[in-house]
Design an enzyme around this catalytic site. Structure first.
Site, short mmCIF file in Angstrom:
data_model
loop_
_atom_site.label_atom_id
_atom_site.label_comp_id
_atom_site.label_asym_id
_atom_site.label_seq_id
_atom_site.Cartn_x
_atom_site.Cartn_y
_atom_site.Cartn_z
N ASP A 196 0.86 -1.19 0.00
CA ASP A 196 0.00 0.00 0.00
C ASP A 196 0.89 1.23 0.00
O ASP A 196 2.12 1.13 0.04
CB ASP A 196 -0.95 0.00 1.20
CG ASP A 196 -2.33 0.57 0.85
OD1 ASP A 196 -2.36 1.63 0.19
OD2 ASP A 196 -3.35 -0.04 1.22
N HIS A 244 -13.60 -2.34 -6.91
CA HIS A 244 -14.77 -1.47 -7.09
C HIS A 244 -14.40 0.01 -7.11
O HIS A 244 -15.23 0.86 -7.44
CB HIS A 244 -15.85 -1.76 -6.04
CG HIS A 244 -15.53 -1.32 -4.65
ND1 HIS A 244 -15.85 -2.05 -3.55
CD2 HIS A 244 -14.92 -0.21 -4.14
CE1 HIS A 244 -15.48 -1.44 -2.44
NE2 HIS A 244 -14.90 -0.31 -2.78
#
Length: 338
Positions: A196, A244
């Site tokens: 990340d 998404h």
């Protein structure tokens, strides 16, 4: 004759959420932990409220299944006791607070988002992404909210899918580390890496250390969108509540990177709120798609069939869908690199 009553139920949906959020803001459910009870008068005194608002809050909370009442005394329901008491393993209050403070006001302008096809929670002309912000407190609140949602979702996924077949997990966009922490607590031989942004990895390392798993879970600072390749050396890659956020082209490119990073027989897991193949529901997936209109430039929720097609095009085989229920996902699309 058909009745508009279901529409009134939709109108009242925001009232239900704001009642829940008010209880979290006051610390009501944490104050009622471990079987403690309060009467209306006691609640009024404890929370510095007049009798009328105290009565209305407790009654509404009971109507929503958050409190139970015996005689004149209110106590936490099992739902509130498990998920709304701070310090519980799957505490959900951070998600409620973040939604209340940062998401709901932009939703009041959803018509604008529909007309402009632009996010409302950040400005694409001033920021590269919603994570490019000078407000560090907002980012902490965001990642705490994601952890709050992800912790029980990870628990549900671990019940539905056997991670014991793997030894090295790469959690792409893993945030504060809820999934690796849950999995490694269950499986003593599993090791994991979180990929990340560097500032997010700092938050993840704090969570990992608090869980006593620093020797088994590591972090890599990077950007899975712009880095030319993903870290290798892992036999399973997790994309949980990631795809998404992005459009089809971006997602296909990321799946190609995943394929390249996996060894033969390595697995990929896409964990999401999946739409049905007709794209008519379920509501939690379709409404999360609407939330992506509010919060992202190109995100939407996709069906399992769409993910399966992209995985096949990327070279994955043995594609299947595993179903489960959780706040962050209702299933996972699983595939294998040939």
């Amino acid at each position: 004759m058909i009745s508009p009553t279901p529409l009134m139920g939709l109108v009242a949906g925001v009232w239900a959420f704001k009642t829940l959020a008010a209880g979290v803001e006051l610390g009501l459910y944490s104050r009622l932990a471990d079987g403690r009870t309060l009467t209306v008068d006691e609640a009024a005194t404890e929370f510095a409220l007049a009798e009328r608002p105290a009565d209305l809050l407790l009654a509404a909370s009971a109507s929503l299944g958050l409190l139970e009442k015996t005689g004149n005394h209110y106590r936490n329901s099992e739902l509130a006791e498990q998920f709304l008491v701070e310090g519980r393993p799957y505490y959900f209050g951070a998600q409620i607070r973040y939604s209340d403070l940062h998401t709901y006001l932009p939703w009041h302008r959803v018509g604008e988002a529909l007309r402009t096809d632009r996010p409302l929670t950040w400005d694409p002309q001033a920021q590269q992404s919603m994570f490019d912000t000078t407000d560090p407190e907002m980012l902490v609140e965001f990642w705490d909210a994601m952890y709050s949602t992800s912790a029980f979702t990870a628990h549900a996924l671990a019940d539905a899918y056997d991670f014991g077949a793997h030894s090295r997990l790469l959690d792409v966009g893993g945030g504060a580390g809820a999934f690796p922490i849950e999995f490694c607590r269950r499986l003593p031989d599993l090791r994991a890496t979180i990929l990340d942004l560097p500032q997010v990895c700092v938050r993840a390392e704090e969570r990992i250390a608090a869980a006593g798993l620093s020797e088994r879970i590591g972090t890599v600072g990077g950007d899975f969108l712009t880095d030319p390749e993903l870290p290798n050396g892992h036999d399973v890659i997790l994309l949980s509540m990631i795809l998404h956020d992005w459009d089809e082209r971006t997602n296909r490119a990321l799946l190609a990177k995943c394929h390249a990073a996996l060894p033969a027989d390595g697995a990929i897991i896409i964990c999401e709120l999946l739409l049905n193949d007709e794209r008519t529901g379920p509501p939690e997936a379709a409404l999360m798609g609407m939330n992506m209109l509010i919060e992202t430039e190109g995100g939407r929720n996709y069906s399992g069939a769409e993910y399966a097609a992209w995985l096949a095009d990327a070279g994955f085989v043995d594609i299947r869908t595993v179903r489960f229920g959780s706040p962050g996902a209702n299933g996972a699309v699983v595939a294998r690199r040939a």
